[in-house]
Design a protein around this motif. Structure first.
Motif, PDB file in Angstrom:
ATOM      1  N   UNK A 132       0.850  -1.179   0.000  1.00  0.00           N
ATOM      2  CA  UNK A 132       0.000   0.000   0.000  1.00  0.00           C
ATOM      3  C   UNK A 132       0.887   1.229   0.000  1.00  0.00           C
ATOM      4  N   UNK A 133       0.497   2.231  -0.757  1.00  0.00           N
ATOM      5  CA  UNK A 133       1.256   3.468  -0.810  1.00  0.00           C
ATOM      6  C   UNK A 133       0.343   4.666  -0.613  1.00  0.00           C
ATOM      7  N   UNK A 193      -2.737   4.153  -3.134  1.00  0.00           N
ATOM      8  CA  UNK A 193      -2.724   3.078  -4.119  1.00  0.00           C
ATOM      9  C   UNK A 193      -2.403   1.763  -3.433  1.00  0.00           C
ATOM     10  N   UNK A 194      -2.980   0.705  -3.939  1.00  0.00           N
ATOM     11  CA  UNK A 194      -2.652  -0.654  -3.520  1.00  0.00           C
ATOM     12  C   UNK A 194      -2.005  -1.343  -4.712  1.00  0.00           C
ATOM     13  N   UNK A 237       6.455  -8.214 -12.017  1.00  0.00           N
ATOM     14  CA  UNK A 237       5.270  -7.647 -12.657  1.00  0.00           C
ATOM     15  C   UNK A 237       4.462  -6.962 -11.573  1.00  0.00           C
ATOM     16  N   UNK A 238       4.007  -5.750 -11.859  1.00  0.00           N
ATOM     17  CA  UNK A 238       3.289  -4.992 -10.845  1.00  0.00           C
ATOM     18  C   UNK A 238       1.927  -4.585 -11.395  1.00  0.00           C
ATOM     19  N   UNK A 239       0.917  -4.707 -10.545  1.00  0.00           N
ATOM     20  CA  UNK A 239      -0.455  -4.382 -10.922  1.00  0.00           C
ATOM     21  C   UNK A 239      -1.008  -3.375  -9.922  1.00  0.00           C
ATOM     22  N   UNK A 240      -1.762  -2.392 -10.440  1.00  0.00           N
ATOM     23  CA  UNK A 240      -2.360  -1.380  -9.580  1.00  0.00           C
ATOM     24  C   UNK A 240      -3.604  -0.844 -10.268  1.00  0.00           C
TER      25      UNK A 240
END
Length: 65
Positions: free
Chosen positions: A17-18, A31-32, A48-51
Motif C-alpha cells: 500500500x502506498x 494506491x494498492x 510484474x506490478x499491478x495497480x
C-alpha cells in the motif's frame, strides 16, 4: 507489505500500500499494489506490478485542474 509464496518455490506475490500527496496540486494519492516476483539464485528475474490505473489517472488529472 504482505508476502505470499506460490505453489512454485521461486514465485512470490507481494501486496503493498502506498500513500502520498501530489506536490503541485495537494491531491492525496493512495494506491494498492500487487507484485508478482520470481527469485532465482538470489536475484529477482521477474517483476510484474499491478495497480488501479483509475487512482493514478485522478492524481494526474489534479495537475491540470
Amino acid at each position: 507489505m504482505r508476502v505470499y509464496s506460490a505453489s512454485e518455490s521461486d514465485l512470490f506475490f507481494v501486496e503493498m500500500d502506498g500513500k502520498g500527496v501530489v506536490a503541485k496540486s495537494g491531491h492525496p494519492y493512495e494506491q494498492s499494489y500487487i507484485s508478482l516476483l520470481r527469485v532465482e539464485g538470489g536475484r529477482i528475474t521477474l517483476w510484474r506490478e499491478y495497480f488501479n490505473p483509475i487512482r493514478l489517472q485522478a492524481a494526474l488529472a489534479s495537475l491540470q485542474a
